[in-house]
Design a protein around this motif. Structure first.
Motif, PDB file in Angstrom:
ATOM      1  N   GLU A  69       0.848  -1.187   0.000  1.00 58.53           N
ATOM      2  CA  GLU A  69       0.000   0.000   0.000  1.00 58.53           C
ATOM      3  C   GLU A  69       0.887   1.241   0.000  1.00 58.53           C
ATOM      4  OE1 GLU A  69      -2.864   0.005   3.108  1.00 58.53           O
ATOM      5  OE2 GLU A  69      -4.069  -1.595   2.208  1.00 58.53           O
ATOM      6  N   TYR A  70       0.414   2.273  -0.619  1.00 62.59           N
ATOM      7  CA  TYR A  70       1.162   3.528  -0.668  1.00 62.59           C
ATOM      8  C   TYR A  70       0.171   4.670  -0.556  1.00 62.59           C
ATOM      9  CZ  TYR A  70      -0.460   4.257  -5.451  1.00 62.59           C
ATOM     10  OH  TYR A  70      -1.232   4.467  -6.560  1.00 62.59           O
ATOM     11  N   SER A  71       0.709   5.845  -0.219  1.00 62.35           N
ATOM     12  CA  SER A  71      -0.139   7.031  -0.040  1.00 62.35           C
ATOM     13  C   SER A  71       0.394   8.150  -0.910  1.00 62.35           C
ATOM     14  CB  SER A  71      -0.149   7.475   1.430  1.00 62.35           C
ATOM     15  OG  SER A  71      -0.675   6.463   2.247  1.00 62.35           O
ATOM     16  N   PRO A  72      -0.105   8.273  -2.139  1.00 59.87           N
ATOM     17  CA  PRO A  72       0.367   9.351  -3.015  1.00 59.87           C
ATOM     18  C   PRO A  72      -0.022  10.713  -2.472  1.00 59.87           C
ATOM     19  CG  PRO A  72      -1.572   8.310  -3.940  1.00 59.87           C
ATOM     20  CD  PRO A  72      -1.177   7.487  -2.740  1.00 59.87           C
ATOM     21  N   MET A  73       0.730  11.726  -2.876  1.00 58.94           N
ATOM     22  CA  MET A  73       0.443  13.085  -2.442  1.00 58.94           C
ATOM     23  C   MET A  73      -0.963  13.487  -2.886  1.00 58.94           C
ATOM     24  SD  MET A  73       2.654  16.540  -3.273  1.00 58.94           S
ATOM     25  CE  MET A  73       4.153  15.722  -2.756  1.00 58.94           C
ATOM     26  N   GLY A  74      -1.763  13.936  -1.927  1.00 62.19           N
ATOM     27  CA  GLY A  74      -3.106  14.378  -2.244  1.00 62.19           C
ATOM     28  C   GLY A  74      -4.123  13.261  -2.314  1.00 62.19           C
ATOM     29  N   GLY A  75      -3.769  12.049  -1.846  1.00 66.57           N
ATOM     30  CA  GLY A  75      -4.701  10.926  -1.902  1.00 66.57           C
ATOM     31  C   GLY A  75      -4.544  10.025  -0.703  1.00 66.57           C
ATOM     32  N   GLY A  76      -5.503   9.114  -0.524  1.00 64.76           N
ATOM     33  CA  GLY A  76      -5.443   8.175   0.579  1.00 64.76           C
ATOM     34  C   GLY A  76      -4.610   6.962   0.225  1.00 64.76           C
ATOM     35  N   SER A  77      -4.658   5.968   1.116  1.00 67.99           N
ATOM     36  CA  SER A  77      -3.876   4.753   0.922  1.00 67.99           C
ATOM     37  C   SER A  77      -4.463   3.915  -0.214  1.00 67.99           C
ATOM     38  CB  SER A  77      -3.869   3.941   2.227  1.00 67.99           C
ATOM     39  OG  SER A  77      -3.144   2.750   2.066  1.00 67.99           O
ATOM     40  N   ARG A  78      -3.569   3.378  -1.066  1.00 64.07           N
ATOM     41  CA  ARG A  78      -3.977   2.538  -2.185  1.00 64.07           C
ATOM     42  C   ARG A  78      -3.029   1.359  -2.303  1.00 64.07           C
ATOM     43  NH1 ARG A  78      -4.750   5.781  -7.661  1.00 64.07           N
ATOM     44  NH2 ARG A  78      -5.452   3.673  -8.227  1.00 64.07           N
ATOM     45  N   SER A  79      -3.493   0.301  -2.969  1.00 63.89           N
ATOM     46  CA  SER A  79      -2.639  -0.842  -3.260  1.00 63.89           C
ATOM     47  C   SER A  79      -2.001  -0.645  -4.628  1.00 63.89           C
ATOM     48  CB  SER A  79      -3.460  -2.140  -3.263  1.00 63.89           C
ATOM     49  OG  SER A  79      -2.685  -3.210  -3.788  1.00 63.89           O
ATOM     50  N   VAL A  80      -0.729  -1.038  -4.742  1.00 65.39           N
ATOM     51  CA  VAL A  80      -0.060  -0.897  -6.042  1.00 65.39           C
ATOM     52  C   VAL A  80      -0.727  -1.786  -7.091  1.00 65.39           C
ATOM     53  CG1 VAL A  80       2.158  -0.258  -5.052  1.00 65.39           C
ATOM     54  CG2 VAL A  80       1.660  -2.665  -5.469  1.00 65.39           C
ATOM     55  N   ARG A  81      -1.387  -2.854  -6.652  1.00 65.73           N
ATOM     56  CA  ARG A  81      -2.049  -3.745  -7.605  1.00 65.73           C
ATOM     57  C   ARG A  81      -3.195  -3.043  -8.348  1.00 65.73           C
ATOM     58  NH1 ARG A  81      -2.399  -9.493  -4.215  1.00 65.73           N
ATOM     59  NH2 ARG A  81      -0.134  -9.900  -4.205  1.00 65.73           N
ATOM     60  N   GLU A  82      -3.758  -2.019  -7.725  1.00 66.96           N
ATOM     61  CA  GLU A  82      -4.840  -1.283  -8.367  1.00 66.96           C
ATOM     62  C   GLU A  82      -4.360  -0.525  -9.606  1.00 66.96           C
ATOM     63  OE1 GLU A  82      -6.927   1.260  -5.666  1.00 66.96           O
ATOM     64  OE2 GLU A  82      -6.790  -0.187  -4.034  1.00 66.96           O
ATOM     65  N   LEU A  83      -3.051  -0.297  -9.693  1.00 69.45           N
ATOM     66  CA  LEU A  83      -2.508   0.462 -10.819  1.00 69.45           C
ATOM     67  C   LEU A  83      -2.234  -0.400 -12.041  1.00 69.45           C
ATOM     68  CD1 LEU A  83       0.021   2.846  -9.031  1.00 69.45           C
ATOM     69  CD2 LEU A  83      -2.052   3.511 -10.260  1.00 69.45           C
ATOM     70  N   ALA A  84      -2.265  -1.734 -11.881  1.00 66.10           N
ATOM     71  CA  ALA A  84      -2.007  -2.612 -13.024  1.00 66.10           C
ATOM     72  C   ALA A  84      -3.003  -2.304 -14.141  1.00 66.10           C
ATOM     73  CB  ALA A  84      -2.119  -4.069 -12.597  1.00 66.10           C
ATOM     74  N   GLY A  85      -2.482  -2.069 -15.328  1.00 64.22           N
ATOM     75  CA  GLY A  85      -3.328  -1.734 -16.466  1.00 64.22           C
ATOM     76  C   GLY A  85      -3.546  -0.253 -16.660  1.00 64.22           C
ATOM     77  N   ALA A  86      -3.136   0.574 -15.693  1.00 60.68           N
ATOM     78  CA  ALA A  86      -3.272   2.020 -15.834  1.00 60.68           C
ATOM     79  C   ALA A  86      -2.271   2.539 -16.864  1.00 60.68           C
ATOM     80  CB  ALA A  86      -3.055   2.711 -14.488  1.00 60.68           C
ATOM     81  N   SER A  87      -2.518   3.718 -17.374  1.00 59.15           N
ATOM     82  CA  SER A  87      -1.613   4.304 -18.368  1.00 59.15           C
ATOM     83  C   SER A  87      -0.279   4.654 -17.725  1.00 59.15           C
ATOM     84  CB  SER A  87      -2.234   5.566 -18.964  1.00 59.15           C
ATOM     85  OG  SER A  87      -2.303   6.597 -17.981  1.00 59.15           O
ATOM     86  N   ASN A  88       0.746   4.731 -18.567  1.00 58.70           N
ATOM     87  CA  ASN A  88       2.069   5.114 -18.073  1.00 58.70           C
ATOM     88  C   ASN A  88       2.037   6.486 -17.407  1.00 58.70           C
ATOM     89  OD1 ASN A  88       2.594   2.829 -19.624  1.00 58.70           O
ATOM     90  ND2 ASN A  88       4.594   3.550 -20.269  1.00 58.70           N
ATOM     91  N   ARG A  89       1.245   7.384 -17.955  1.00 55.54           N
ATOM     92  CA  ARG A  89       1.147   8.736 -17.394  1.00 55.54           C
ATOM     93  C   ARG A  89       0.574   8.681 -15.970  1.00 55.54           C
ATOM     94  NH1 ARG A  89       0.765  13.858 -19.625  1.00 55.54           N
ATOM     95  NH2 ARG A  89       0.728  12.938 -21.717  1.00 55.54           N
ATOM     96  N   THR A  90      -0.444   7.837 -15.772  1.00 56.15           N
ATOM     97  CA  THR A  90      -1.046   7.708 -14.446  1.00 56.15           C
ATOM     98  C   THR A  90      -0.051   7.121 -13.448  1.00 56.15           C
ATOM     99  OG1 THR A  90      -3.277   7.448 -15.343  1.00 56.15           O
ATOM    100  CG2 THR A  90      -2.901   6.616 -13.122  1.00 56.15           C
ATOM    101  N   VAL A  91       0.624   6.049 -13.859  1.00 56.86           N
ATOM    102  CA  VAL A  91       1.603   5.406 -12.971  1.00 56.86           C
ATOM    103  C   VAL A  91       2.732   6.376 -12.647  1.00 56.86           C
ATOM    104  CG1 VAL A  91       3.258   3.517 -12.738  1.00 56.86           C
ATOM    105  CG2 VAL A  91       1.046   3.101 -13.831  1.00 56.86           C
ATOM    106  N   LEU A  92       3.184   7.128 -13.635  1.00 55.12           N
ATOM    107  CA  LEU A  92       4.253   8.097 -13.408  1.00 55.12           C
ATOM    108  C   LEU A  92       3.822   9.148 -12.396  1.00 55.12           C
ATOM    109  CD1 LEU A  92       7.011   9.281 -14.078  1.00 55.12           C
ATOM    110  CD2 LEU A  92       5.959  10.458 -16.028  1.00 55.12           C
ATOM    111  N   GLY A  93       2.601   9.638 -12.522  1.00 53.45           N
ATOM    112  CA  GLY A  93       2.111  10.630 -11.563  1.00 53.45           C
ATOM    113  C   GLY A  93       2.054  10.080 -10.146  1.00 53.45           C
ATOM    114  N   GLN A  94       1.605   8.827 -10.006  1.00 56.49           N
ATOM    115  CA  GLN A  94       1.540   8.209  -8.682  1.00 56.49           C
ATOM    116  C   GLN A  94       2.943   7.999  -8.111  1.00 56.49           C
ATOM    117  OE1 GLN A  94      -1.653   7.239  -7.033  1.00 56.49           O
ATOM    118  NE2 GLN A  94      -2.015   8.867  -8.505  1.00 56.49           N
ATOM    119  N   PHE A  95       3.870   7.586  -8.973  1.00 62.59           N
ATOM    120  CA  PHE A  95       5.248   7.382  -8.529  1.00 62.59           C
ATOM    121  C   PHE A  95       5.868   8.684  -8.033  1.00 62.59           C
ATOM    122  CE2 PHE A  95       9.775   7.695  -9.750  1.00 62.59           C
ATOM    123  CZ  PHE A  95      10.297   6.811  -8.813  1.00 62.59           C
TER     124      PHE A  95
END
Length: 223
Positions: A69-95
């Protein structure tokens, strides 16, 4: 036997730590210079990972990602597995939103050490600049030779890349905290700094072997 040509990323890890060891033994690097260089190294790694995420053409399998689980800036806790299939731009922003918080926090700790610990002088700006140039060049070469030249971008998904550098960041956190103990007790003996560099090297190699940034993560499946 280790052949740096077969794994340029691990070669870069060993070369960077060998340079730090030489700096301590031959050129008298002090603790703060060493830790500032390590902190900058972590920032360079983050920039390298960001470039790789943008270029990645692989698809992540959520079942092969760790249940972190991680907590991106401006958001609550999420699982990295939820990002599977997301666009590269989305993953980059979360990273970037996650990594930047940890890197900035670590930098605040490192930079404040001379004020918080008696007898510790600020690191040498010249050494830090030279180290930054050297580290950046090393990662540029690794990106060109390994990630692009060996088409690693076809095998490593953006989410796997996103989580790869956090082992290194954890190693540096531990190095900063443990490295201050002998300094508080005994000052800055060369032996203590050498032990700290060797311990970090060992931890870096172990982190690399467990996924690291070498592209040997879950996306590489047997044919």
């Amino acid at each position: 036997m280790f052949d740096p040509r077969s794994d340029p990323t691990l070669g870069a890890v060993l070369a960077g730590n060998a340079a730090a060891l030489a700096g301590v033994v031959l050129f008298g690097f002090d603790l703060h210079t060493l830790l500032v260089v390590y902190w900058i190294e972590t920032g360079v790694i983050g920039a390298s990972i960001a470039a790789k995420i943008r270029r990645s053409e692989a698809t992540d399998d959520p079942n092969e990602l760790p249940d972190w689980e991680y907590s991106p800036m401006g958001g609550g806790s999420r699982s990295v597995r939820e990002l599977a299939g997301a666009s590269n731009r989305t993953v980059l922003g979360q990273f970037l939103g996650t990594y930047a918080v940890f890197w900035t926090l670590l930098g605040a700790i490192v930079i404040s050490i001379p004020d918080d610990v008696a007898g510790i002088d600020p690191g040498s700006p010249l050494v830090v600049v030279a180290a930054t140039v050297g580290l950046a060049a090393t990662h540029v070469v690794s990106y060109r030779v390994e990630y692009l030249g060996r088409r690693e971008y076809e095998r490593t998904g953006p989410v796997a890349l996103m989580i790869a550098p956090f082992d290194h960041l954890l190693v540096l956190f531990v190095t900063v905290w443990l490295g201050s103990i002998p300094v508080r007790l005994f000052g800055e003996p060369v032996g203590a700094l050498v032990v700290m560099v060797l311990a970090k090297t060992y931890a870096d190699v172990r982190a690399h072997g467990h996924g690291g940034t070498n592209g040997s993560g879950p996306e590489e499946k047997a044919a």
